[in-house]
Design an enzyme around this catalytic site. Sequence first.
Site, mmCIF file in Angstrom:
data_model
loop_
_atom_site.group_PDB
_atom_site.id
_atom_site.type_symbol
_atom_site.label_atom_id
_atom_site.label_comp_id
_atom_site.label_asym_id
_atom_site.label_seq_id
_atom_site.Cartn_x
_atom_site.Cartn_y
_atom_site.Cartn_z
ATOM 1 N N GLU A 1 -10.187 33.653 -10.600
ATOM 2 C CA GLU A 1 -11.226 33.577 -11.642
ATOM 3 C C GLU A 1 -10.737 34.276 -12.920
ATOM 4 O O GLU A 1 -11.375 35.209 -13.416
ATOM 5 C CB GLU A 1 -12.561 34.144 -11.134
ATOM 6 C CG GLU A 1 -13.115 33.325 -9.978
ATOM 7 C CD GLU A 1 -14.590 33.554 -9.648
ATOM 8 O OE1 GLU A 1 -15.172 34.532 -10.139
ATOM 9 O OE2 GLU A 1 -15.140 32.732 -8.896
ATOM 10 N N GLU B 1 -13.305 28.532 -3.249
ATOM 11 C CA GLU B 1 -14.568 29.262 -3.056
ATOM 12 C C GLU B 1 -15.696 28.261 -3.210
ATOM 13 O O GLU B 1 -15.846 27.649 -4.279
ATOM 14 C CB GLU B 1 -14.721 30.407 -4.062
ATOM 15 C CG GLU B 1 -13.797 31.570 -3.769
ATOM 16 C CD GLU B 1 -14.048 32.796 -4.634
ATOM 17 O OE1 GLU B 1 -15.207 33.071 -4.991
ATOM 18 O OE2 GLU B 1 -13.060 33.490 -4.950
#
Length: 524
Positions: A173, A327
């Site tokens: 991220e 994810e």
Amino acid sequence: MAKYLINYLDKKSHINKNIYGHFCEHLGRLVYDGIWVGRESPIPNVNGVRRDVVEALKQIRVPIMRWPGGCFADTYHWKDGVGPQSERRPIANRYWGGSLEDNSFGTDEFMTLCEEVGCGAYLSGNLGSGTIREMVEWVEYIRDELDTPMARLRRKNGRDRPYKLEAFGIGNEVWGCGGQMRPQYYADQYRQAAHFINTATGSGISEMINGGKTEKTKLIASGPNHEDYHFTEEFMKGLTADSFMFNAAGCQIMADGLSLHYYTFPGRMDTAGGGFFSAMPVADQFNEEQWYQLLKTTAKIDEIITRHDSIMSHYDPQKTVGLMVDEWGSWYRTEPGTNPAHLFQQNTMRDAILAAINLNIFNKHSDRVKLTTIAQMVNVLQSIILTEGDKMILTPTYHVYDMYKDHQDSTLLGSFIENKQVGPENARLNQIFESCSVDAAGNMLCTLCNTSIDASETIAATVYGADVKGVEATILCADPHAKNTFDAPDAVGVKAWKAELTGGGFQVELPAASVVSLKLKAGG
Ligand code: AHR
């Protein structure tokens, strides 16, 4: 009655077994308690890892595990977690509640766990607060055969042979907790780090010169969140622009995958503002409308993958860079009485349907989607396993993985189902999600789920191009709110189900809110 057509002659993409992977972050009670209890624990363990959990993971043939994060990964310094336990430096888990971890579960413990389970290891490297040198040395510690300083350190810590390292992620991220980077800036950071990690593994330029003799560690770039198509466009542009390694040598040398994160929230975070997480309902708190809203939200991943894929295809038409959904899953308010930073949630029949929808969609996109890891394996978000002291339960989501496991490394078949729309006006979605694959022996697995909360559907299937000689079905079906608890661990479980052979195929009933898997024996 819904007609279902399966074309045995239409062999599509390979379903990479890593689509059925799991995510294991240092978060709440996942690692410490959920997996690692230590060698001295009274809880039965294999080298400090809970035996019950290892057995459950083996049963569903977990193909790959991602570790140590998540956001945690960009704060983690691997050297603090190797060597004698008493000399390890602790780490404050800053993102997830700030508690101090003693680093007793580190690289050697994780790699040993993967060997025990028989799965691949996927490490998330620390690009955010670490260095390229640190990542390169981590890879050397794991893989080096020669007597290098890192191999010596590994040997000193008790492991002579190198481990197998299947995949390495460069940051997590990066647009957020991994360093607040712009995609253009990250693309350059990625290229530089990938170059040196590839050099350490004998891939990249050394592979071109030496003829690809080494076992590859796949490199995975941190990618977009949800519908951030701008990120994908800019990253792919930056990855490929003026790149000798991308254009002349094939893009897989530079990147084997681009990650995508997509969580399913009960509500819209972008319109809810601050307090969103504490205002969300818990896992088993939903009415009929919220049932459909959540399932419709999760099914949007089909469109999201299609759009990221089409941007990637502009730069990588051969689809050598996989889209790695590392994810995904449901994210609710944490269970009352637990630490909100530990993200512990329960898991109901609705989560099983959610998983079934997603896994069918991933199979259908297996020409681009090469790996996914649901978040997260034990005691966090949409877990497959929950633990409490020496007790362990399997969630409804776990059972879906069990029913779908034979899709791993099989070939997607062309299939089409006649569908109705279900749900209220503001949350209408397809009633049935399905996928069908064929294994090396020619036998098929079809997995279907019914998203209707109250209507069953009979499926009349025709298999074109093969004689179906036998059918075996199993079902996961329970009250939509049903869940497994430590007092009632088997409230939701897999049962045998009735399916009949017909002239050219089979017939089966899909009760409301159910997941059905069918193994078809094909003959001549
Ligand atoms: O899974 C929980 C967190 O969600 C991960 O650490 C992070 O990558 C994502 O935002």
